[in-house]
Design an enzyme around this catalytic site. Structure first.
Site, mmCIF file in Angstrom:
data_model
loop_
_atom_site.group_PDB
_atom_site.id
_atom_site.type_symbol
_atom_site.label_atom_id
_atom_site.label_comp_id
_atom_site.label_asym_id
_atom_site.label_seq_id
_atom_site.Cartn_x
_atom_site.Cartn_y
_atom_site.Cartn_z
ATOM 1 N N GLU B 41 5.188 4.309 2.538
ATOM 2 C CA GLU B 41 4.119 3.334 2.759
ATOM 3 C C GLU B 41 4.724 1.931 2.916
ATOM 4 O O GLU B 41 5.604 1.533 2.138
ATOM 5 C CB GLU B 41 3.193 3.358 1.539
ATOM 6 C CG GLU B 41 2.043 2.386 1.600
ATOM 7 C CD GLU B 41 1.165 2.445 0.339
ATOM 8 O OE1 GLU B 41 1.610 3.021 -0.670
ATOM 9 O OE2 GLU B 41 0.037 1.922 0.383
ATOM 10 N N LYS B 112 -5.196 3.731 5.779
ATOM 11 C CA LYS B 112 -5.468 4.070 4.382
ATOM 12 C C LYS B 112 -6.937 3.800 4.053
ATOM 13 O O LYS B 112 -7.489 2.763 4.443
ATOM 14 C CB LYS B 112 -4.566 3.214 3.484
ATOM 15 C CG LYS B 112 -4.533 3.613 2.015
ATOM 16 C CD LYS B 112 -3.482 2.780 1.267
ATOM 17 C CE LYS B 112 -3.303 3.206 -0.162
ATOM 18 N NZ LYS B 112 -2.216 2.432 -0.835
ATOM 19 N N CYS B 148 -0.550 7.253 0.107
ATOM 20 C CA CYS B 148 -0.536 7.033 -1.347
ATOM 21 C C CYS B 148 -1.884 7.317 -2.021
ATOM 22 O O CYS B 148 -2.279 8.480 -2.129
ATOM 23 C CB CYS B 148 -0.031 5.619 -1.642
ATOM 24 S SG CYS B 148 0.704 5.462 -3.295
#
Lengths: 546, 546
Positions: B41, B112, B148
């Site tokens: 990330e 994300k 994540c």
């Protein structure tokens, strides 16, 4: 319907004081004939409560306070802000909410949808955004109640993908009420008026807006609660930097023009002055102290801070410490003494020569004859830091930091030296603005000696030192800093504005290398749209612009 | 399909170094026969970039770096994380995204959805959450790529109302890949393994997880990238606290058991030790320094920090300064010298008596005969702070702060004195853990003198002072602090666990009153789930628990 706006100075986590203040103002509003009294966002606990919100017991205390307040809500309704639990298992544990209390009971709950999470704001850290909206019915009127940011999504580049008023308007409300905790900056009053006027015009409804007032460490609320009619015309502007309660008749706001007097608009420097005085006053009052100490160098920064402290706390509560070294010029001590005389504060003179020589002596074996350099300059500044802190420890004074924003920005200051202090008074005021502040303070009579204002700025840490030896002229420096800090411009964009390329790169590098120093500086009273501190979060060990 | 996980140590904003590292590892993965190489990330810019993200020029540099990296993506595909612009007018200006690059071109963009905004995380400050999801097709397989936190919403009290994998699973993917920047705490490795195993089992898919490694100021990434099969069995655990690249065959992960060696699991203290060594090393390397200075008192805190610094930087790069006062016991100097001998670092002895007396002398007129008290204790600590900083300034050493978490918590330390330093090495390590660390450091031979470990802790700022004069025993203190800080318990909840009521209230008051000190302390290497610093944001002028 008569609506009272109660613009009050809360204290974070001080439930006893906040509850007492709220119940007193319920009674005052009742005495003035109000049907409804409106308190600010998170009034119950103060704003911003920050990670206190993560303690369950803190949320329970908020609920307890409301139960007490509700007892006073007979013959008057009340709107008050507080954090409440999210009873749904999914999502954050809390909502930023408002209770509508009538006849001693909570009759409606409104939750905030748009959660500011930028600059000094961290609301999504704690709160789940609301997704359902409905108006409150009271005395035959429908109230569209929103919380602060909920009305701020109406510009051309909106920060959020939804808009609570677009939902509420479907129920055809009669009035908008917005409860806020909208911090001061010298640009913010105009923005606020524009945003509320735009809302009134867009939804064709009157707006009643109530803000907090008072300082919570670095964040200063300026009050200035507002009323607009359905045409977007401002009908009332409440006091700035003071508590206020006013009662407005909803029907009259619609029909009568200029019934309510508006506050006098202040210039930027006047606003900054009043904000800093309030910021100092509330820092001391809310932390239970009354006396301040500061180092008085004869320069303009400490002179301005001294004058502001005397206005906030009373001259009799301010101790100025003069700490001349062998590099101090005669005029420095005289300029400092002139200020002390003009302002009638306490003072002590503590020459640092003896301690500086003792340091030279004990460090000599380790330093092995290396020449005087920045090390020894810093030692002088740090000796002064120790003396200031010793005065603080011995007598219970709180040390005021006197660094200005220009020097904080470029790291022109000594960590643990002149960067010491409990609160930075002018750390969000550029050097050129400090000169303006000095002139404003001298408006009626000479308080800050003219020589302090006109002489070239110097740290006086080596012979004949001038700020301009290592920094560009403040007129240029401040403009570049403003573009970088307030306007978030990188070097290319600033150079494109016509500033010298090498100078811009040098200054941006200084700013970013100094991040490790700023990390350890006191909280700084925030008066600009972008202050150092919690609202500006930069990596320390980064490799960008350095 | 062969998937390479590249677990690398990035440097925030250092595009040149990060890009070079990424392109080198693309070539390495290619040489090892991988079809796809996966980076972490925000690998392009490092994590967390914080308010660098607010500079347009920073985002442009991220895009420029990707263009360079894409040139290397021939005969291999690549997944890499970076911030990208939100082209839609509504919402935040950026997405936290991943590019899928194939044949030199960006073929897919994944954004994300779940933006951690708690503890040290501020992602909603910058990023708009994704609302649309689709898999990536590559070599006949469908990849469900997430970033994540997107996989972390599967416990019983989920923090978010949506779940990206619930959308992606509808496309019947063959594999999950998750790119992360998941900071170390001594509890986090087990949580991470559990969460990934739960995802594998819930969606019946293998999981490839790649983390960052290395420290970014206070935040330490431990690596430990992972592979799970579709039954949730861990098939590979990559190195901790080191860079690593491994190639896995997707088909073999499904069918072969225990093919890939797992890392040895470390105890909590071993993990903390390795994390702190990495934290020191990266702080120095990434800020361009190589030598450290610290004050060595003879006590356990500075001894442990000295030992850790020597392991991180080499003994030849560590300067220990012994600064005895008239209150220092003989054994203090001897214990410190024993450590210096055991560890073979540099040292200087700088007695502070002469400077302390000079301060007494110059302050005498202002102090008017008032007795020795905390003021003079603090002056001694601050003289030592000046000496440490003078060594730092004169020789370019970086000062290490040696305060432990117990004393940071209760404010048992002198601001601008022993609380000075560029980075707090053990500020997230409770005193009882410091003892454990000392024993672990001495595992193979006596490095930290036994006398330093067994003698009663003392600040030695007045005659015969002991920590236990003003603090409860650390065994009790640390337990109460852990409940309050890590577990976010208020006084009622802690007392309900059986601790003494008056003691709990006294300690919580000490913790909350000391907030003004912690605000000005250095960044602290984070090893626990709740460290002081950016992950714990408390009001200073509050009135709760004080």
């Amino acid at each position: 319907m008569k609506i009272a706006l109660a613009q009050l100075n809360y204290h974070i986590g001080n439930f006893e004081a906040n509850t007492q203040k709220i119940t007193e103002h319920i009674q005052l509003a009742k005495a003035k004939g109000a049907d409804l009294v409106v308190f600010a966002e998170l009034a119950i606990c103060g704003y911003p409560p920050r990670d206190f919100l993560e303690f369950d017991e803190f949320i329970v205390l908020c609920e307890d306070a409301v139960q007490e307040i509700a007892k006073y809500c007979t013959d008057i309704a009340c709107i008050v802000g507080l954090p409440i639990k999210n009873e749904v298992l999914q999502g954050k544990d809390l909502f930023n909410a408002a209770y509508f209390i009538e006849a001693g009971k909570v009759k409606a709950v409104v939750k905030k949808a748009l959660l500011p999470t930028y600059d000094v704001f961290d609301e999504y850290r704690y709160f789940e955004p609301a997704t359902q909206f409905s108006c409150i019915e009271f005395q035959g009127k429908k109230i569209a109640l929103t919380i602060c940011e909920d009305l701020w999504n109406i510009n051309d580049n909106p920060l959020y993908v939804s808009n609570p008023m677009d939902e509420l308007i479907k129920e055809q409300p009669d009035v908008m009420i917005n409860i806020a905790a909208s911090p001061f900056s010298y640009t913010h009053d105009d923005e606020r008026i524009q945003v509320l006027a735009d809302n009134a015009k867009k939804y064709k409804l009157p707006v009643f807006y109530v803000n907090q007032v008072g300082a919570q460490t670095e964040i200063i609320f300026d009050g200035g609660s507002l009323v607009f009619d359905a045409d977007g015309e401002m009908k009332a502007e409440m006091k700035y930097f003071e508590e206020d309660l006013q009662v407005f008749d909803l029907d009259e706001v619609e029909s009568v023009r200029n019934k309510y007097p508006k506050s006098e608009r202040l210039t930027d420097i006047e606003q900054i002055h009043d904000a800093l005085v309030l910021g100092i006053k509330d820092y001391f009052r809310k932390s239970g102290f009354s006396k301040a100490v500061l180092g008085l160098s004869g320069g303009i920064d400490s002179a301005v801070v001294c004058a502001l402290a005397c206005r906030a706390l009373g001259s009799e509560n301010v101790m100025a410490v003069l700490m001349p070294s062998k590099f101090s010029s005669d005029h420095s001590v005289q300029d400092a003494l002139d200020l002390v005389n003009n302002i009638d504060c306490m003072h002590e003179i503590v020459p640092i020569k003896e301690v500086a020589e003792a340091f030279d002596h004990i460090l000599a074996p380790a330093f092995k004859g290396l020449p005087f350099n920045l090390t020894e300059e810093n030692i002088q500044a740090r000796i002064r830091g120790i003396i200031n802190m010793a005065m603080s420890n011995k007598f219970g004074y709180i040390l005021l930091n006197t660094s200005n924003k220009s020097e904080c920005a470029v790291g022109y200051g000594t960590l643990y030296g002149d960067m010491c202090g409990a609160i930075g008074v002018i750390g969000d005021v550029y050097k050129m603005q400090v000169f303006e502040l000095a002139k404003y303070i001298n408006k009626e009579r000479e308080i800050i000696p003219v020589n302090t204002i006109v002489k070239p700025p110097s740290a006086e840490l080596r012979p004949d030192q001038k700020d301009s030896d290592s920094l560009p002229e403040y007129e240029i420096l401040d403009k570049i800093l403003y573009q970088h800090i307030e306007k978030k411009q990188g070097s290319k964009a600033i150079i494109a504005q016509g500033f010298d390329e090498a100078l811009v790169q040098r200054i941006l590098k200084m700013v970013n290398i100094a991040e490790f120093k700023r990390y350890q500086t006191p909280p700084i009273l925030r008066v600009s749209p972008k202050a150092f501190g919690m609202g500006r979060r930069m990596p320390i060990v980064g490799k960008y612009m350095v």
